[in-house]
Design an enzyme around this catalytic site. Structure first.
Site, PDB file in Angstrom:
ATOM      1  N   GLU A   1     -81.155  -8.140   0.232  1.00  0.00           N
ATOM      2  CA  GLU A   1     -82.388  -8.929   0.384  1.00  0.00           C
ATOM      3  C   GLU A   1     -83.495  -8.042  -0.150  1.00  0.00           C
ATOM      4  O   GLU A   1     -83.935  -7.105   0.516  1.00  0.00           O
ATOM      5  CB  GLU A   1     -82.626  -9.255   1.858  1.00  0.00           C
ATOM      6  CG  GLU A   1     -81.543 -10.122   2.497  1.00  0.00           C
ATOM      7  CD  GLU A   1     -81.600 -11.575   2.055  1.00  0.00           C
ATOM      8  OE1 GLU A   1     -82.558 -11.971   1.351  1.00  0.00           O
ATOM      9  OE2 GLU A   1     -80.672 -12.326   2.389  1.00  0.00           O
TER      10      GLU A   1
ATOM     11  N   GLU B   1     -95.137  -6.415  -6.525  1.00  0.00           N
ATOM     12  CA  GLU B   1     -95.393  -6.879  -5.160  1.00  0.00           C
ATOM     13  C   GLU B   1     -96.666  -6.211  -4.654  1.00  0.00           C
ATOM     14  O   GLU B   1     -96.744  -4.979  -4.633  1.00  0.00           O
ATOM     15  CB  GLU B   1     -94.239  -6.413  -4.256  1.00  0.00           C
ATOM     16  CG  GLU B   1     -93.216  -7.438  -3.951  1.00  0.00           C
ATOM     17  CD  GLU B   1     -92.212  -6.956  -2.904  1.00  0.00           C
ATOM     18  OE1 GLU B   1     -91.714  -5.829  -3.010  1.00  0.00           O
ATOM     19  OE2 GLU B   1     -91.927  -7.730  -1.986  1.00  0.00           O
TER      20      GLU B   1
ATOM     21  N   CYS C   1     -91.771  -9.931   2.174  1.00  0.00           N
ATOM     22  CA  CYS C   1     -91.122 -10.195   0.887  1.00  0.00           C
ATOM     23  C   CYS C   1     -91.415 -11.617   0.434  1.00  0.00           C
ATOM     24  O   CYS C   1     -91.401 -11.922  -0.747  1.00  0.00           O
ATOM     25  CB  CYS C   1     -89.622  -9.993   1.026  1.00  0.00           C
ATOM     26  SG  CYS C   1     -88.955 -10.917   2.416  1.00  0.00           S
TER      27      CYS C   1
ATOM     28  N   ARG D   1     -81.002 -10.249  12.096  1.00  0.00           N
ATOM     29  CA  ARG D   1     -80.474 -11.104  11.039  1.00  0.00           C
ATOM     30  C   ARG D   1     -79.164 -10.548  10.472  1.00  0.00           C
ATOM     31  O   ARG D   1     -78.393 -11.263   9.857  1.00  0.00           O
ATOM     32  CB  ARG D   1     -81.539 -11.144   9.938  1.00  0.00           C
ATOM     33  CG  ARG D   1     -81.614 -12.396   9.180  1.00  0.00           C
ATOM     34  CD  ARG D   1     -82.977 -12.570   8.596  1.00  0.00           C
ATOM     35  NE  ARG D   1     -83.173 -11.814   7.373  1.00  0.00           N
ATOM     36  CZ  ARG D   1     -84.140 -12.107   6.488  1.00  0.00           C
ATOM     37  NH1 ARG D   1     -84.971 -13.097   6.705  1.00  0.00           N
ATOM     38  NH2 ARG D   1     -84.281 -11.401   5.413  1.00  0.00           N
TER      39      ARG D   1
ATOM     40  N   LYS E   1     -79.165   1.608  10.125  1.00  0.00           N
ATOM     41  CA  LYS E   1     -80.173   2.638   9.879  1.00  0.00           C
ATOM     42  C   LYS E   1     -81.520   1.943   9.676  1.00  0.00           C
ATOM     43  O   LYS E   1     -81.769   1.339   8.643  1.00  0.00           O
ATOM     44  CB  LYS E   1     -79.829   3.434   8.610  1.00  0.00           C
ATOM     45  CG  LYS E   1     -80.675   4.686   8.469  1.00  0.00           C
ATOM     46  CD  LYS E   1     -80.914   5.112   7.040  1.00  0.00           C
ATOM     47  CE  LYS E   1     -81.979   4.335   6.355  1.00  0.00           C
ATOM     48  NZ  LYS E   1     -83.319   4.356   6.969  1.00  0.00           N
TER      49      LYS E   1
ATOM     50  N   ASN F   1     -91.045  -3.702   7.720  1.00  0.00           N
ATOM     51  CA  ASN F   1     -92.069  -4.753   7.873  1.00  0.00           C
ATOM     52  C   ASN F   1     -91.758  -5.787   8.971  1.00  0.00           C
ATOM     53  O   ASN F   1     -92.678  -6.349   9.549  1.00  0.00           O
ATOM     54  CB  ASN F   1     -92.372  -5.435   6.528  1.00  0.00           C
ATOM     55  CG  ASN F   1     -91.186  -6.084   5.891  1.00  0.00           C
ATOM     56  OD1 ASN F   1     -90.043  -5.815   6.255  1.00  0.00           O
ATOM     57  ND2 ASN F   1     -91.440  -6.947   4.934  1.00  0.00           N
TER      58      ASN F   1
HETATM   59  P1  NAD Z   1     -87.539   0.523   0.969  1.00  0.00           P
HETATM   60  O1  NAD Z   1     -86.585   0.053  -0.074  1.00  0.00           O
HETATM   61  O2  NAD Z   1     -88.382   1.689   0.647  1.00  0.00           O
HETATM   62  O3  NAD Z   1     -86.752   0.916   2.291  1.00  0.00           O
HETATM   63  C1  NAD Z   1     -85.880   0.022   2.938  1.00  0.00           C
HETATM   64  C2  NAD Z   1     -84.861   0.823   3.705  1.00  0.00           C
HETATM   65  O4  NAD Z   1     -84.088   1.571   2.786  1.00  0.00           O
HETATM   66  C3  NAD Z   1     -85.440   1.817   4.691  1.00  0.00           C
HETATM   67  O5  NAD Z   1     -84.623   1.862   5.832  1.00  0.00           O
HETATM   68  C4  NAD Z   1     -85.343   3.127   3.927  1.00  0.00           C
HETATM   69  O6  NAD Z   1     -85.238   4.245   4.774  1.00  0.00           O
HETATM   70  C5  NAD Z   1     -84.060   2.926   3.176  1.00  0.00           C
HETATM   71  N1  NAD Z   1     -83.910   3.743   1.982  1.00  0.00           N
HETATM   72  C6  NAD Z   1     -84.857   4.200   1.136  1.00  0.00           C
HETATM   73  N2  NAD Z   1     -84.283   4.917   0.146  1.00  0.00           N
HETATM   74  C7  NAD Z   1     -82.943   4.893   0.364  1.00  0.00           C
HETATM   75  C8  NAD Z   1     -81.820   5.429  -0.303  1.00  0.00           C
HETATM   76  N3  NAD Z   1     -81.948   6.140  -1.413  1.00  0.00           N
HETATM   77  N4  NAD Z   1     -80.597   5.201   0.214  1.00  0.00           N
HETATM   78  C9  NAD Z   1     -80.441   4.472   1.334  1.00  0.00           C
HETATM   79  N5  NAD Z   1     -81.468   3.933   2.014  1.00  0.00           N
HETATM   80  C10 NAD Z   1     -82.706   4.144   1.534  1.00  0.00           C
HETATM   81  O7  NAD Z   1     -88.375  -0.752   1.394  1.00  0.00           O
HETATM   82  P2  NAD Z   1     -89.520  -0.849   2.506  1.00  0.00           P
HETATM   83  O8  NAD Z   1     -90.754  -0.251   1.943  1.00  0.00           O
HETATM   84  O9  NAD Z   1     -89.024  -0.339   3.814  1.00  0.00           O
HETATM   85  O10 NAD Z   1     -89.661  -2.409   2.660  1.00  0.00           O
HETATM   86  C11 NAD Z   1     -90.420  -3.182   1.814  1.00  0.00           C
HETATM   87  C12 NAD Z   1     -89.561  -3.857   0.777  1.00  0.00           C
HETATM   88  O11 NAD Z   1     -88.565  -4.640   1.436  1.00  0.00           O
HETATM   89  C13 NAD Z   1     -90.334  -4.827  -0.079  1.00  0.00           C
HETATM   90  O12 NAD Z   1     -89.922  -4.723  -1.410  1.00  0.00           O
HETATM   91  C14 NAD Z   1     -89.958  -6.182   0.499  1.00  0.00           C
HETATM   92  O13 NAD Z   1     -90.086  -7.255  -0.393  1.00  0.00           O
HETATM   93  C15 NAD Z   1     -88.545  -5.952   0.878  1.00  0.00           C
HETATM   94  N6  NAD Z   1     -88.130  -6.926   1.897  1.00  0.00           N
HETATM   95  C16 NAD Z   1     -87.267  -7.897   1.508  1.00  0.00           C
HETATM   96  C17 NAD Z   1     -86.873  -8.862   2.421  1.00  0.00           C
HETATM   97  C18 NAD Z   1     -85.923  -9.942   2.014  1.00  0.00           C
HETATM   98  O14 NAD Z   1     -85.334 -10.547   2.911  1.00  0.00           O
HETATM   99  N7  NAD Z   1     -85.720 -10.218   0.736  1.00  0.00           N
HETATM  100  C19 NAD Z   1     -87.362  -8.831   3.734  1.00  0.00           C
HETATM  101  C20 NAD Z   1     -88.251  -7.821   4.095  1.00  0.00           C
HETATM  102  C21 NAD Z   1     -88.611  -6.859   3.143  1.00  0.00           C
END
Ligand code: NAD
Length: 488
Positions: free
Chosen positions: A261, A392, A295, A170, A185, A162
């Site tokens: 995060e 969410e 988020c 960061r 990654k 996102n």
């Molecule tokens: P996601 O958890 O699906 O994926 C995040 C990352 O994790 C991607 O790079 C993905 O390839 C990787 N990933 C997925 N499965 C994995 C596994 N089993 N092992 C290792 N890596 C894996 O999240 P998303 O859809 O990419 O992002 C949206 C989410 O991120 C929302 O929940 C949002 O709130 C959160 N977010 C949090 C913050 C924060 O700072 N708190 C900031 C931005 C987004």
């Protein structure tokens, strides 16, 4: 498409390396992953698909570079980060267009993310030379207590789609400032920005192996062996709570230092004495920044019953007037969601709220038949049992419910497993401070709809995560404290 021509798009996409960046070299994966433009579903580019074995090669490279990078003078580390900041700012237009193409956000917001993302490099370039320890006399005398800070070691960073630039800077900024090497990654949906960033870091003078980038369609299979490898010393993850939980479990094996995060479910509380102009402006930012795919996005509007009608009508008028379209087009304020699954999720949450008695003030449906667009939507009378109050939404939907007493409003705000950020609008200083103390979140916005700032500690409590990014706290996540007792 106004000023952005097809030739300009090809130029910017064509300049992005598409291989794996390991040990300073670009190499092919064992396949390719297509990167899609969410505004039309067309393929923008194909990047290398790293195998788990290639993930380990990236870790090998980071481990090999760790000793020299930790020994590199802080000023030198800081100056590389500073140059990277300047290069990013100079290339704002290229990075902004790249993000708009692969992620969908409107160009104006993408430009904002370049500045926000670059600021982490500037901030941590300044922090690199301010890492310090302590020297004290033990209370009983004699022994001297020396504490020193040392880089934690090789870091594995996993980022979401996102905020393709800022979520990387960061993590990379403080890691490099602290003297840690990195394997990053990026999300498979938006890898191009991180690849362009790796190339920029090389130009800024970063030695080979200090930052390594692996793009893959096999996130789990590639990540787990890296996380379980004892040479890795730190995992920093931004993404969803379910994936974060899984990674914490994997990290437990070697008691890995982790920063998480994770997801949010931000309450946006409007008290009876709020300045409604500010509250509506704040709501537009908290809800609509990044198409609601943040988020920190306001997920539950909790509005005092005496002002709920006026607030709802004004918010609906503003959201209903927003221009939805392709992010590269002039005047567009709301781009597409990231993919079809995101549109389906938002549609299901809205259908569930309507089934339970909510009313649509504006929006409530998908837009167009190409790309992944959803209309800015305001729902009133949303029952507290609606699924969107506990999940969410990650889209442009503002559900509104009402409250009477302050106690009720705060209890509603805290009624979630998440605790990233909360927003509160009131003209009373006493109420603002009381509420800020009682909200169970890592961050609170008072009379403002955005809290993100490189100079402030960003992060959550409860299921929203562990650790902080940015501020003076940010670098601590990449440092270990060592204590030396000295007999005198
Ligand atoms: P996601 O958890 O699906 O994926 C995040 C990352 O994790 C991607 O790079 C993905 O390839 C990787 N990933 C997925 N499965 C994995 C596994 N089993 N092992 C290792 N890596 C894996 O999240 P998303 O859809 O990419 O992002 C949206 C989410 O991120 C929302 O929940 C949002 O709130 C959160 N977010 C949090 C913050 C924060 O700072 N708190 C900031 C931005 C987004």
């Amino acid at each position: 498409m106004a000023g952005i021509t097809a030739a300009r798009i090809s130029e910017v996409i064509g300049a992005v390396p598409t291989g794996l960046f390991i040990g300073g070299d670009w190499t092919a994966g064992d396949g390719k992953v297509a990167v899609e433009d969410p505004s039309n579903g067309e393929t923008l580019s194909e990047v290398a698909d790293a195998s788990p074995a290639q993930g380990m090669l990236a870790l090998d490279a980071a481990v090999a570079a760790q000793k020299d990078w930790a020994a590199t003078h802080p000023r030198v580390r800081g100056e590389i980060l500073r140059r990277a900041f300047e290069l990013l700012i100079a290339r704002t237009e290229d990075f902004a267009l790249l993000m708009t193409l692969e992620m969908g956000k409107p160009l104006a917001e993408a430009r904002g993310e370049v500045v926000y993302g670059a600021e982490f490099f500037r901030w941590f370039s300044e922090e690199a030379v301010r890492i310090a320890g302590r020297y004290a006399t033990a209370p009983s005398g004699g022994t001297r207590l020396l504490t020193m800070k040392q880089p934690v070691g090789p870091v594995f960073a996993i980022t979401p789609w996102n905020f393709p630039l800022a979520m990387g800077t960061r993590k990379i900024g403080p890691a490099l400032a602290a003297g840690c090497t990195v394997v990053i990654k990026p999300a498979e949906l938006t890898p191009l920005t991180t690849l362009a960033l790796a190339s920029l870091l090389t130009e800024a003078g970063l030695p080979a192996g200090v930052v390594n980038v692996v793009t893959t369609s096999r996130a789990g299979a590639l990540s787990e062996p890296i996380i379980r490898d004892p040479r890795l010393r730190k995992l920093t993850f931004t993404g969803s709570t379910p994936v974060g939980r899984k990674l914490i479990e994997q990290s437990a094996q070697q008691v890995l230092k982790v920063s998480m995060e994770l997801g949010g479910n931000a309450p946006f509380v409007v008290f009876a004495d709020a300045n409604l102009d500010r509250a509506v402006d704040g709501a537009m930012l908290a809800k609509m920044r990044n198409i609601g795919e943040a988020c920190t996005a306001a997920n539950r509007f909790i509005v005092h019953e005496s002002v709920a009608e006026e607030f709802s009508q004004r918010l609906a008028a503003r959201m209903g007037a927003m221009v939805v379209g392709r992010g590269i087009d002039d005047g567009v304020q709301v781009g597409p969601l990231i993919n079809d699954a995101a549109v389906e999720k938002v549609s299901e949450l809205v259908a569930d709220a309507l089934d339970h008695g909510a009313k649509v003030l504006t929006g409530g449906d998908k837009v167009g038949d190409r790309g992944y667009f959803y209309a800015p939507t305001v729902l009133t009378g949303v029952p507290r049992t609606a699924r969107m109050f506990s999940n969410e939404i990650f889209g442009p939907v503002a559900p509104i419910t009402t409250f009477g007493s302050d106690d009720e409003g705060i209890a509603l705000a805290n009624d979630t497993e998440f605790g990233l950020v909360a927003y509160a609008f009131t003209e009373s200083l006493t109420r603002a401070l009381t509420v800020a103390e009682r909200l169970e979140t890592g961050m609170v916005g008072i009379n403002q709809g955005i809290v993100s700032n490189p100079a402030a500690p960003f992060g959550g409590v409860k299921a929203s995560g562990l650790g902080r990014e940015g501020g003076n706290e940010g670098i601590e996540e990449y440092l270990e404290t060592k204590y030396v007792g000295i007999a005198l």
